[in-house]
Design a protein around this motif. Structure first.
Motif, short mmCIF file in Angstrom:
data_model
loop_
_atom_site.label_atom_id
_atom_site.label_comp_id
_atom_site.label_asym_id
_atom_site.label_seq_id
_atom_site.Cartn_x
_atom_site.Cartn_y
_atom_site.Cartn_z
N ASP A 469 -28.30 19.15 -46.81
CA ASP A 469 -29.59 19.73 -46.45
C ASP A 469 -30.62 19.58 -47.55
OD1 ASP A 469 -28.33 21.35 -48.17
OD2 ASP A 469 -28.63 23.22 -47.03
N ALA A 470 -30.31 18.74 -48.56
CA ALA A 470 -31.32 18.48 -49.59
C ALA A 470 -32.40 17.61 -48.98
CB ALA A 470 -30.69 17.78 -50.79
N THR A 471 -33.63 17.82 -49.40
CA THR A 471 -34.74 17.04 -48.86
C THR A 471 -34.66 15.61 -49.37
OG1 THR A 471 -36.13 17.72 -50.72
CG2 THR A 471 -36.20 19.07 -48.73
N VAL A 472 -35.23 14.69 -48.61
CA VAL A 472 -35.18 13.26 -48.94
C VAL A 472 -36.61 12.77 -49.06
CG1 VAL A 472 -34.42 10.99 -48.19
CG2 VAL A 472 -33.04 13.02 -47.69
N ASP A 473 -36.89 11.98 -50.14
CA ASP A 473 -38.24 11.47 -50.34
C ASP A 473 -38.44 10.21 -49.50
OD1 ASP A 473 -36.97 9.41 -51.63
OD2 ASP A 473 -37.57 10.06 -53.66
N ALA A 474 -39.59 9.57 -49.67
CA ALA A 474 -39.94 8.40 -48.86
C ALA A 474 -39.00 7.24 -49.09
CB ALA A 474 -41.39 7.99 -49.15
N ASP A 475 -38.40 7.17 -50.28
CA ASP A 475 -37.46 6.08 -50.59
C ASP A 475 -36.04 6.42 -50.22
OD1 ASP A 475 -39.50 4.51 -51.62
OD2 ASP A 475 -39.34 5.48 -53.59
N GLY A 476 -35.83 7.58 -49.59
CA GLY A 476 -34.49 7.97 -49.19
C GLY A 476 -33.70 8.65 -50.28
N GLN A 477 -34.37 9.07 -51.38
CA GLN A 477 -33.68 9.74 -52.47
C GLN A 477 -33.70 11.23 -52.22
OE1 GLN A 477 -32.07 8.35 -55.02
NE2 GLN A 477 -32.47 6.38 -54.03
N PRO A 478 -32.55 11.94 -52.39
CA PRO A 478 -32.53 13.40 -52.20
C PRO A 478 -33.30 14.10 -53.29
CG PRO A 478 -30.45 12.63 -53.11
CD PRO A 478 -31.23 11.41 -52.80
N ASP A 555 -28.21 3.90 -58.33
CA ASP A 555 -29.62 4.12 -57.99
C ASP A 555 -30.50 3.83 -59.19
OD1 ASP A 555 -28.62 6.95 -56.03
OD2 ASP A 555 -28.97 4.88 -55.38
N ASP A 556 -31.78 3.60 -58.89
CA ASP A 556 -32.79 3.40 -59.92
C ASP A 556 -32.48 2.22 -60.82
OD1 ASP A 556 -33.27 6.98 -60.30
OD2 ASP A 556 -34.30 5.54 -58.98
N VAL A 557 -32.02 1.12 -60.26
CA VAL A 557 -31.78 -0.08 -61.05
C VAL A 557 -32.01 -1.30 -60.16
CG1 VAL A 557 -29.31 -0.21 -60.52
CG2 VAL A 557 -30.17 -1.24 -62.63
N THR A 558 -32.63 -2.30 -60.73
CA THR A 558 -32.79 -3.59 -60.03
C THR A 558 -32.11 -4.66 -60.87
OG1 THR A 558 -34.91 -4.02 -61.13
CG2 THR A 558 -34.97 -2.92 -58.99
N VAL A 559 -31.51 -5.62 -60.20
CA VAL A 559 -30.78 -6.69 -60.90
C VAL A 559 -31.35 -8.04 -60.51
CG1 VAL A 559 -28.56 -7.80 -61.22
CG2 VAL A 559 -28.68 -5.32 -61.00
N ALA A 585 -27.47 1.63 -68.04
CA ALA A 585 -28.89 1.29 -68.18
C ALA A 585 -29.75 2.29 -67.41
CB ALA A 585 -29.13 -0.13 -67.66
N ALA A 586 -29.34 2.62 -66.17
CA ALA A 586 -30.14 3.55 -65.36
C ALA A 586 -30.17 4.94 -65.98
CB ALA A 586 -29.55 3.61 -63.95
N GLY A 587 -29.06 5.35 -66.59
CA GLY A 587 -29.02 6.67 -67.20
C GLY A 587 -29.92 6.78 -68.41
N ARG A 588 -30.20 5.66 -69.08
CA ARG A 588 -31.06 5.69 -70.27
C ARG A 588 -32.52 5.44 -69.93
NH1 ARG A 588 -28.80 1.15 -71.73
NH2 ARG A 588 -30.50 0.67 -73.20
N ALA A 589 -32.79 4.86 -68.75
CA ALA A 589 -34.16 4.46 -68.41
C ALA A 589 -35.01 5.68 -68.07
CB ALA A 589 -34.13 3.49 -67.24
#
Length: 677
Positions: A469-478, A555-559, A585-589
């Motif tokens: 039941d967490a809300t989701v943003d436009a990109d589908g992230q809770p 999440d939050d990473v592009t390759v 990498a994502a955890g430090r970005a």
């Protein structure tokens, strides 16, 4: 006036090649022929009238005086004095003929002399045989040398018959040399111990050399005599004899060398058996068998060091050793000669133990002894009840055998150590897997209990560990009530937490995120524990495809794949390897991390580079520590897990130095032998 007959005689004497000297009753030169002038290198007119003792070589004159009487002593005018023993004609020997050879001291030379006393004077014929005598002496000296050499020497005339043979030839051919003289080369097989094939080879070679078809011939022959088999190396060369074409054969007995080579070859075969043995007892048993059968060390054994007791213990011995010595002793430190050799590392020969101090057992029946160290492992010892039974060849061959034993023992030690280490690693791996299993089960029970508790509170947790039941943003992230991203796999542990949820249940979104991180940690621990486990199925995997699969888990990473090499690897583990680095990498970005992957230009490998904030210089050495990611509140084990997977594949994972203005971290993987474009 000279009598016509005398003139005729002198003319005839002038034509002979021997020197002729006529000496009168006063021992003066009455006449000499032309050969004498050449022999004495003085003109005739100078010689005639001179005293014989002043002209003739000293030893010749002395021999004539001794036989025919001393030359007359003369006064200042040359007239004989009354003291002359030969002054009275009746006192001087008459009609005496004398022949002798004189070897004068250098530089006079050697002479054959024939002298005749007649009518109060002496007629002397002298032949210079210096060159002939020198040749005779040279021939005699050469004959002595030939007789003294250890090689057999046999000469053959132009008809192929033996003309001479030295003593060494007697020993090699097993025939009296007098019986050999006159034997044809074709009869050597029947008259000597040469076998038929060797005799035929000898005959063919002799013909070839004698007829000029070959300047020399070299070949080997075999003799089968009462003392056993002998082998000789033959060199056959031309030898002119009395103007004819003869031959001479020099035969060197190489039986010992042949036997040495045979034993050496056999020892190489023994070394293969030694290296095929499984334990020290078997190695030592093979070694003493070889010592007895190959080296004739029938009274021998091997003692190895017992490091715990610090003593040399008997491990293997020949049957004869047990029969004659009985129970073999254990040598405590400093007991007997064996410890002296073991400590020094130098092999020793003892000709007679009764003359050697420090013998372990003064009453031993052994007189000769040979002790050879086997490195730091022990010693090989051999003996005989008679003195002086071993030589340097025995010592050398025993040393070769001992060196092979040492190498074999070292190999078994290494293999045993490797087996122990492998078994220990297997036990450690099993323990790690057990710990991981217990840990994962315990955490899973706790996670299950947490889900149940949250469920009772009205919170539904999906398969990813998120609150349904967490809300989701436009990109589908809770998001939580404060609209903060709450991706459990990519955010720090405290990210996205809020003091309360929308429906008033305290911390339910944060609890959900913590559960997601805990699940990730369990998965990483399982992966690390199983990274060195059993081999898994491998396949050719594209780096670009594997990186894309890994990016879908984070999440939050592009390759972006700069190029697309492939590697033969377990696909599941390879994706987890890349995902661990992407999550790091994502955890430090600060926002979305961009990661590039590609092939290394100068080595067999690939890289994973991100644009997240760089790692501080003082922390770079700790990146692969499992505690590093936890200390930064990053999800999972991060590079530590990636390093374990790389090591399990035989790769090396390193953090490359920061260069220029490049930011972020660049991980390089090298040693990837299966990498291809």
């Amino acid at each position: 006036m000279i009598d016509p007959d005398e003139r005729t005689a002198r003319r005839a004497l002038d034509g002979v090649s021997d020197a002729y000297v006529a000496i009168d009753e006063r021992w003066r030169i009455e006449w000499v022929n032309a050969a004498t002038t050449e022999f004495l290198d003085r003109p005739r007119e100078e010689l005639v009238g001179a005293g014989a003792g002043d002209v003739l070589p000293g030893d010749v004159a002395a021999a004539l005086r001794e036989t025919f009487g001393d030359a007359a002593a003369t006064d200042a005018s040359g007239a004989p004095t009354p003291q002359s023993p030969g002054g009275d004609a009746e006192d001087r020997p008459r009609d005496v003929e004398l022949e002798f050879r004189i070897d004068c001291d250098s530089p006079d030379g050697s002479f054959d002399v024939r002298a005749v006393a007649a009518d109060g004077g002496v007629s002397v014929f002298i032949r210079d045989v210096t060159d002939s005598n020198r040749l005779d002496r040279e021939l005699a000296r050469n004959a002595t040398i030939v007789e003294a050499v250890h090689d057999a020497v046999v000469t053959f005339d132009a008809d192929g018959r033996v003309t001479s043979a030295n003593q060494a030839a007697e020993g090699l051919f097993g025939a009296d040399r007098r019986a050999l003289i006159g034997t044809t080369v074709d009869d050597l097989a029947s008259e000597t111990t040469l076998d038929a094939e060797s005799a035929a080879t000898f005959a063919d070679a002799a013909v070839a050399v004698r007829e000029g078809a070959a300047a020399e011939r070299r070949f080997s022959v075999t003799c089968e005599g009462a003392d056993g088999r002998q082998v000789g190396d033959v060199q056959l060369v031309p030898l002119p004899i009395d103007g004819a074409d003869g031959t001479v054969g020099v035969i060197r007995d190489v039986t010992e060398r042949e036997e040495y080579d045979r034993v050496l070859t056999a020892l190489h075969d023994v070394s293969r058996r030694l290296f095929g043995a499984d334990d020290p007892d078997e190695i030592c048993a093979i070694a003493v068998e070889a010592a007895a059968n190959l080296l004739n060390l029938e009274l021998s054994g091997i003692w190895l060091l017992d490091e715990e007791r610090n003593r040399l213990d008997p491990v293997a011995a020949t049957a004869r050793t047990h029969d004659e010595i009985g129970g073999l002793p254990h040598f405590a430190e400093n007991e007997g000669l064996i410890w002296d050799v073991f400590r020094s590392g130098d092999a020793e020969l003892y000709g007679d133990l009764r003359e050697v101090p420090g013998v372990y057992n003064p009453d031993t029946p052994v007189r000769s002894e040979l002790i050879v160290p086997i490195g730091d492992c022990g010693v090989l010892m051999a003996g005989e009840p008679r003195p002086d039974q071993f030589d340097d060849t025995d010592l050398e061959l025993a040393g070769i055998l001992a060196a092979n034993v040492e190498a074999a023992l070292d190999r078994t030690d290494r293999e045993q150590l490797l087996r122990r280490r492998t078994e220990e690693l297997e036990r450690q791996r099993n323990r790690m897997e057990t710990v991981a299993a217990v840990l994962s089960r315990d955490i899973e029970r706790r996670l299950s209990a947490a889900r149940d508790a949250l469920g009772a509170a009205g919170v539904t947790i999906d398969a990813g560990g998120r609150s349904a039941d967490a809300t989701v943003d436009a990109d589908g992230q809770p998001t939580d009530a404060g609209n903060q991203p709450t991706d459990a796999e990519n955010q720090p542990a405290d990210a996205g937490r809020s003091p309360a949820s929308d429906d008033g249940v305290p911390g339910r979104a944060a609890a959900a995120e913590e559960l997601a991180i805990a699940e990730r940690l369990v998965a990483d621990v399982r992966e690390v524990a199983g990274a060195a486990g059993a081999e898994t199925a491998r396949e050719r995997v594209s780096l670009a495809d594997a990186a894309a699969d890994a990016a879908e888990r984070v999440d939050d990473v592009t390759v972006r794949a700069i190029d697309d090499p492939s590697v033969r690897v377990d696909r599941r583990r390879f994706v987890r390897f890349l995902a661990a680095l992407l999550r790091f990498a994502a955890g430090r970005a600060e926002s979305e991390a961009a990661v590039h992957v590609g092939r290394l230009d100068d080595r067999d490998g690939f890289y994973v580079a991100d644009d997240a904030p760089p790692i501080p210089e003082d922390e770079r050495a700790d990146v692969f520590d499992p505690e590093y990611a936890a200390a930064l509140s990053l999800p999972g084990l991060g590079p530590a897990m990636a390093d374990e997977i790389a090591d399990a594949n035989g790769w090396e994972l390193t953090l490359a130095p920061t260069e220029g203005e490049r930011r972020g971290a660049r991980f390089e993987v090298t040693g990837v032998t299966t990498l291809s474009r």
